[in-house]
Design an enzyme around this catalytic site. Structure first.
Site, PDB file in Angstrom:
ATOM      1  N   ILE A   6     -18.499 -23.851  23.990  1.00 27.36           N
ATOM      2  CA  ILE A   6     -18.614 -22.328  23.761  1.00 27.36           C
ATOM      3  C   ILE A   6     -19.954 -21.819  24.416  1.00 27.36           C
ATOM      4  O   ILE A   6     -19.942 -20.752  24.958  1.00 27.36           O
ATOM      5  CB  ILE A   6     -18.712 -21.999  22.314  1.00 27.36           C
ATOM      6  CG1 ILE A   6     -18.319 -20.656  22.010  1.00 27.36           C
ATOM      7  CG2 ILE A   6     -20.165 -22.314  21.634  1.00 27.36           C
ATOM      8  CD1 ILE A   6     -18.013 -20.297  20.550  1.00 27.36           C
ATOM      9  N   ASN A  11     -27.074 -21.809  10.091  1.00 31.69           N
ATOM     10  CA  ASN A  11     -27.464 -22.134   8.557  1.00 31.69           C
ATOM     11  C   ASN A  11     -28.047 -20.871   7.893  1.00 31.69           C
ATOM     12  O   ASN A  11     -28.607 -20.103   9.061  1.00 31.69           O
ATOM     13  CB  ASN A  11     -28.252 -23.450   8.565  1.00 31.69           C
ATOM     14  CG  ASN A  11     -29.437 -23.583   9.299  1.00 31.69           C
ATOM     15  OD1 ASN A  11     -30.337 -22.538   8.919  1.00 31.69           O
ATOM     16  ND2 ASN A  11     -29.408 -24.460  10.046  1.00 31.69           N
ATOM     17  N   GLY A  22     -24.873 -29.980  16.190  1.00 29.46           N
ATOM     18  CA  GLY A  22     -23.608 -29.202  16.470  1.00 29.46           C
ATOM     19  C   GLY A  22     -23.609 -28.270  17.351  1.00 29.46           C
ATOM     20  O   GLY A  22     -24.548 -28.057  18.296  1.00 29.46           O
ATOM     21  N   VAL A  23     -22.979 -27.080  17.238  1.00 27.40           N
ATOM     22  CA  VAL A  23     -22.791 -26.106  18.117  1.00 27.40           C
ATOM     23  C   VAL A  23     -23.877 -25.263  17.834  1.00 27.40           C
ATOM     24  O   VAL A  23     -24.482 -24.528  19.118  1.00 27.40           O
ATOM     25  CB  VAL A  23     -21.443 -25.055  17.772  1.00 27.40           C
ATOM     26  CG1 VAL A  23     -21.430 -24.443  16.442  1.00 27.40           C
ATOM     27  CG2 VAL A  23     -21.202 -24.313  19.002  1.00 27.40           C
ATOM     28  N   ASP A  24     -24.842 -25.149  16.942  1.00 24.10           N
ATOM     29  CA  ASP A  24     -26.029 -24.574  16.693  1.00 24.10           C
ATOM     30  C   ASP A  24     -27.055 -24.979  17.880  1.00 24.10           C
ATOM     31  O   ASP A  24     -27.751 -24.079  18.350  1.00 24.10           O
ATOM     32  CB  ASP A  24     -26.383 -24.669  15.338  1.00 24.10           C
ATOM     33  CG  ASP A  24     -27.399 -23.584  14.902  1.00 24.10           C
ATOM     34  OD1 ASP A  24     -28.181 -22.575  15.857  1.00 24.10           O
ATOM     35  OD2 ASP A  24     -27.915 -23.728  13.760  1.00 24.10           O
ATOM     36  N   SER A  61     -17.736 -24.187  10.169  1.00 25.85           N
ATOM     37  CA  SER A  61     -17.875 -25.074   9.027  1.00 25.85           C
ATOM     38  C   SER A  61     -17.049 -26.444   9.135  1.00 25.85           C
ATOM     39  O   SER A  61     -17.142 -27.198   8.197  1.00 25.85           O
ATOM     40  CB  SER A  61     -17.223 -24.037   7.717  1.00 25.85           C
ATOM     41  OG  SER A  61     -18.311 -23.424   7.187  1.00 25.85           O
ATOM     42  N   THR A  62     -16.384 -26.543  10.235  1.00 25.15           N
ATOM     43  CA  THR A  62     -15.464 -27.709  10.193  1.00 25.15           C
ATOM     44  C   THR A  62     -16.297 -28.862  10.766  1.00 25.15           C
ATOM     45  O   THR A  62     -15.878 -30.091  10.926  1.00 25.15           O
ATOM     46  CB  THR A  62     -14.443 -27.469  11.290  1.00 25.15           C
ATOM     47  OG1 THR A  62     -14.824 -27.406  12.796  1.00 25.15           O
ATOM     48  CG2 THR A  62     -13.466 -26.542  10.796  1.00 25.15           C
ATOM     49  N   VAL A 118     -20.421 -30.282  10.494  1.00 24.07           N
ATOM     50  CA  VAL A 118     -21.580 -30.709   9.454  1.00 24.07           C
ATOM     51  C   VAL A 118     -21.086 -30.293   8.033  1.00 24.07           C
ATOM     52  O   VAL A 118     -21.194 -31.004   7.105  1.00 24.07           O
ATOM     53  CB  VAL A 118     -22.969 -30.097   9.979  1.00 24.07           C
ATOM     54  CG1 VAL A 118     -23.983 -30.571   8.987  1.00 24.07           C
ATOM     55  CG2 VAL A 118     -23.580 -30.865  11.191  1.00 24.07           C
ATOM     56  N   TYR A 119     -20.558 -29.079   8.073  1.00 26.44           N
ATOM     57  CA  TYR A 119     -20.058 -28.322   6.686  1.00 26.44           C
ATOM     58  C   TYR A 119     -18.980 -28.962   5.839  1.00 26.44           C
ATOM     59  O   TYR A 119     -18.563 -28.563   5.112  1.00 26.44           O
ATOM     60  CB  TYR A 119     -20.332 -27.041   6.832  1.00 26.44           C
ATOM     61  CG  TYR A 119     -21.769 -26.479   6.908  1.00 26.44           C
ATOM     62  CD1 TYR A 119     -22.878 -27.156   6.635  1.00 26.44           C
ATOM     63  CD2 TYR A 119     -22.042 -24.974   7.024  1.00 26.44           C
ATOM     64  CE1 TYR A 119     -24.157 -26.667   6.798  1.00 26.44           C
ATOM     65  CE2 TYR A 119     -23.431 -24.420   6.868  1.00 26.44           C
ATOM     66  CZ  TYR A 119     -24.439 -25.305   6.728  1.00 26.44           C
ATOM     67  OH  TYR A 119     -25.666 -24.802   6.775  1.00 26.44           O
TER      68      TYR A 119
HETATM   69  N1  AR6 Z   1     -18.638 -25.569  21.642  1.00 27.77           N
HETATM   70  C1  AR6 Z   1     -17.583 -25.408  20.875  1.00 27.77           C
HETATM   71  N2  AR6 Z   1     -17.568 -26.022  19.685  1.00 27.77           N
HETATM   72  C2  AR6 Z   1     -18.501 -26.962  19.454  1.00 27.77           C
HETATM   73  C3  AR6 Z   1     -19.637 -27.204  20.409  1.00 27.77           C
HETATM   74  C4  AR6 Z   1     -19.920 -26.754  21.382  1.00 27.77           C
HETATM   75  N3  AR6 Z   1     -20.812 -26.793  22.331  1.00 27.77           N
HETATM   76  N4  AR6 Z   1     -20.442 -28.202  19.475  1.00 27.77           N
HETATM   77  C5  AR6 Z   1     -19.763 -28.477  18.290  1.00 27.77           C
HETATM   78  N5  AR6 Z   1     -18.676 -27.669  18.221  1.00 27.77           N
HETATM   79  P1  AR6 Z   1     -21.066 -27.546  13.477  1.00 27.77           P
HETATM   80  P2  AR6 Z   1     -20.656 -26.239  10.968  1.00 27.77           P
HETATM   81  C6  AR6 Z   1     -17.806 -27.816  17.209  1.00 27.77           C
HETATM   82  O1  AR6 Z   1     -21.435 -28.994  12.864  1.00 27.77           O
HETATM   83  O2  AR6 Z   1     -19.754 -27.310  10.205  1.00 27.77           O
HETATM   84  C7  AR6 Z   1     -25.765 -27.138  12.204  1.00 27.77           C
HETATM   85  O3  AR6 Z   1     -26.840 -28.251  11.945  1.00 27.77           O
HETATM   86  C8  AR6 Z   1     -17.666 -29.082  16.134  1.00 27.77           C
HETATM   87  O4  AR6 Z   1     -16.793 -30.102  16.814  1.00 27.77           O
HETATM   88  O5  AR6 Z   1     -21.769 -27.171  14.602  1.00 27.77           O
HETATM   89  O6  AR6 Z   1     -20.566 -24.799  10.752  1.00 27.77           O
HETATM   90  C9  AR6 Z   1     -26.019 -25.886  11.592  1.00 27.77           C
HETATM   91  O7  AR6 Z   1     -27.566 -25.669  11.819  1.00 27.77           O
HETATM   92  C10 AR6 Z   1     -17.066 -28.356  15.114  1.00 27.77           C
HETATM   93  O8  AR6 Z   1     -15.365 -28.461  14.894  1.00 27.77           O
HETATM   94  O9  AR6 Z   1     -20.964 -26.421  12.412  1.00 27.77           O
HETATM   95  C11 AR6 Z   1     -25.854 -25.756  10.116  1.00 27.77           C
HETATM   96  O10 AR6 Z   1     -26.808 -26.531   9.392  1.00 27.77           O
HETATM   97  C12 AR6 Z   1     -17.369 -27.070  15.017  1.00 27.77           C
HETATM   98  O11 AR6 Z   1     -18.028 -26.828  16.234  1.00 27.77           O
HETATM   99  C13 AR6 Z   1     -24.638 -26.659  10.203  1.00 27.77           C
HETATM  100  O12 AR6 Z   1     -24.883 -27.579  11.219  1.00 27.77           O
HETATM  101  C14 AR6 Z   1     -18.655 -26.628  14.000  1.00 27.77           C
HETATM  102  O13 AR6 Z   1     -19.497 -27.672  13.730  1.00 27.77           O
HETATM  103  C15 AR6 Z   1     -23.540 -25.968  10.103  1.00 27.77           C
HETATM  104  O14 AR6 Z   1     -22.337 -26.684  10.063  1.00 27.77           O
END
Ligand code: AR6
Length: 176
Positions: A17, A30, A38-40, A123-124, A126-127
């Site tokens: 993304i 968060n 992750g994406v954050d 949310s898919t 870490v959450y």
């Molecule tokens: N581009 C697109 N999707 C991605 C990317 C990317 N570069 N990187 C990861 N994903 P997550 P959450 C996908 O864990 O579950 C953080 O620490 C990943 O494969 O990023 O909402 C925040 O600070 C997954 O399918 O977000 C919060 O504390 C999706 O993005 C917490 O994690 C979401 O995974 C939020 O957890």
């Protein structure tokens, strides 16, 4: 794959993304807007410190809500930070909160007169939200929004794995 709902294209892509060229990209943040994994983490690394400067000023975002900052060095002009629910057992309002995260992000984009937006699978990671259920809520909320609102022309779901791409694509096929 993509599908046109009313005046809006809803599209699934497999990718990162942070590379997106839509007006805004959505961050799965968060409640403290503190950055993380992750994406954050990827968005803050690619976008540079201007994004965190604005996050600090905003101070936080309750689960299900959304706030907007600059896109910093990203191609996207804005980052919409939303907070999805932490999934426990599915009976703690997780579905409503996930729907709100998508809905409030779309409303914020519309209120800013943006024409295109990209979402990760909120949310898919870490959450821990189960992928199939999260995909259903994501697509259903976007389809419902597109039926009632015509200002946003492109809603893109950017999936980080082929498995997620397939799951989201099949939910879109089921819903149209
Ligand atoms: N581009 C697109 N999707 C991605 C990317 C990317 N570069 N990187 C990861 N994903 P997550 P959450 C996908 O864990 O579950 C953080 O620490 C990943 O494969 O990023 O909402 C925040 O600070 C997954 O399918 O977000 C919060 O504390 C999706 O993005 C917490 O994690 C979401 O995974 C939020 O957890």
């Amino acid at each position: 794959m993509q599908s046109k709902i009313n005046k809006t294209i809803i599209e699934m892509v497999y990718g990162n993304i942070t590379e997106e060229t839509t007006d805004a990209i959505v961050n799965a943040a968060n409640e403290h807007l503190a950055g993380g994994a992750g994406v954050d983490g990827a968005i803050h690394r690619a976008g540079g410190p201007a994004i965190m400067d604005e996050c600090r000023k905003i101070g936080g975002c309750p689960t299900g809500q959304a706030v907007i900052t600059t896109g910093g060095n990203l191609k996207a002009k804005y980052v919409i930070h939303t907070v999805g629910p932490i999934y426990r057992d599915g009976i703690r309002n997780e579905a409503k909160l996930l729907e709100s995260a998508y809905r409030n992000s779309l409303e914020l984009a519309r209120n800013k007169n943006l024409r295109s937006i990209s979402f990760p699978a909120i949310s898919t990671g870490v959450y821990g939200y189960p992928a199939n259920e999260a995909a259903y809520i994501a697509i259903k909320t976007c389809v419902d929004f597109a039926q009632d609102n015509t200002d946003i022309k492109l809603i893109r779901h950017v999936l980080f794995s082929k498995d997620f791409y397939d799951i989201f694509s099949s939910q879109l096929k089921n819903l149209i």
